[in-house]
Scaffold this active site. Structure first.
Site, PDB file in Angstrom:
ATOM      1  N   LEU A 108       2.138  -1.835 -12.754  1.00  0.00           N
ATOM      2  CA  LEU A 108       3.648  -1.759 -12.395  1.00  0.00           C
ATOM      3  C   LEU A 108       3.948  -1.560 -10.931  1.00  0.00           C
ATOM      4  O   LEU A 108       2.963  -1.216 -10.044  1.00  0.00           O
ATOM      5  CB  LEU A 108       3.989  -0.524 -12.972  1.00  0.00           C
ATOM      6  CG  LEU A 108       4.026  -0.696 -14.745  1.00  0.00           C
ATOM      7  CD1 LEU A 108       4.447   0.469 -15.450  1.00  0.00           C
ATOM      8  CD2 LEU A 108       4.942  -1.572 -15.327  1.00  0.00           C
ATOM      9  N   CYS A 109       5.251  -1.800 -10.567  1.00  0.00           N
ATOM     10  CA  CYS A 109       5.456  -1.514  -9.243  1.00  0.00           C
ATOM     11  C   CYS A 109       5.331  -0.110  -8.715  1.00  0.00           C
ATOM     12  O   CYS A 109       5.171   0.886  -9.367  1.00  0.00           O
ATOM     13  CB  CYS A 109       7.274  -1.623  -9.195  1.00  0.00           C
ATOM     14  SG  CYS A 109       7.731  -1.359  -7.590  1.00  0.00           S
ATOM     15  N   PRO A 110       4.615  -0.147  -7.460  1.00  0.00           N
ATOM     16  CA  PRO A 110       4.463  -1.305  -6.368  1.00  0.00           C
ATOM     17  C   PRO A 110       3.295  -1.792  -6.320  1.00  0.00           C
ATOM     18  O   PRO A 110       2.999  -2.650  -5.430  1.00  0.00           O
ATOM     19  CB  PRO A 110       4.804  -0.485  -5.049  1.00  0.00           C
ATOM     20  CG  PRO A 110       3.912   0.796  -5.271  1.00  0.00           C
ATOM     21  CD  PRO A 110       4.476   1.239  -6.806  1.00  0.00           C
ATOM     22  N   ASP A 155       5.202  -7.410 -14.292  1.00  0.00           N
ATOM     23  CA  ASP A 155       6.313  -6.174 -13.958  1.00  0.00           C
ATOM     24  C   ASP A 155       7.414  -6.810 -13.842  1.00  0.00           C
ATOM     25  O   ASP A 155       7.649  -7.724 -12.957  1.00  0.00           O
ATOM     26  CB  ASP A 155       5.659  -5.463 -12.554  1.00  0.00           C
ATOM     27  CG  ASP A 155       6.364  -4.574 -12.290  1.00  0.00           C
ATOM     28  OD1 ASP A 155       7.545  -4.104 -13.104  1.00  0.00           O
ATOM     29  OD2 ASP A 155       6.588  -3.990 -11.412  1.00  0.00           O
ATOM     30  N   ASP A 185      10.504  -7.908  -5.956  1.00  0.00           N
ATOM     31  CA  ASP A 185       9.393  -7.155  -5.048  1.00  0.00           C
ATOM     32  C   ASP A 185       8.682  -8.245  -4.215  1.00  0.00           C
ATOM     33  O   ASP A 185       8.549  -8.266  -3.199  1.00  0.00           O
ATOM     34  CB  ASP A 185       8.764  -6.277  -5.490  1.00  0.00           C
ATOM     35  CG  ASP A 185       9.139  -5.028  -6.086  1.00  0.00           C
ATOM     36  OD1 ASP A 185      10.408  -4.572  -5.868  1.00  0.00           O
ATOM     37  OD2 ASP A 185       8.518  -4.311  -7.043  1.00  0.00           O
TER      38      ASP A 185
END
Length: 75
Positions: free
Chosen positions: A13-15, A40, A46
């Site tokens: 998941l982010c980041p 994600d 992103d």
């Protein structure tokens, strides 16, 4: 097009997908291409943003079933 390396960031998941891509790109020569696989939902925002900010070229972005595939050419 030759792919220098593939980063499988599915399940992260982010980041983390962007952070791992940044680290992997550091080991590549200028002009080499990194393929990133990610699932994600935030990666669609992103990864392009990261490429713009870092000066890399986002060659392509595609949705391949459950994961997205990004091709990034190192600046």
């Amino acid at each position: 097009m030759d792919i220098a390396e593939t980063l499988d960031a599915t399940g992260l998941l982010c980041p983390l997908p962007v952070l791992k891509a940044r680290k992997r790109l550091q080991g590549l020569a200028s002009g080499e291409v990194l393929r990133v696989l990610a699932d994600d939902p935030a990666a669609v925002i992103d990864v392009p943003h990261f490429c713009t900010e870092a000066g890399h070229t986002l060659i392509s972005q595609s949705d391949d079933g459950p994961a997205q595939t990004y091709l990034i050419r190192k600046a």
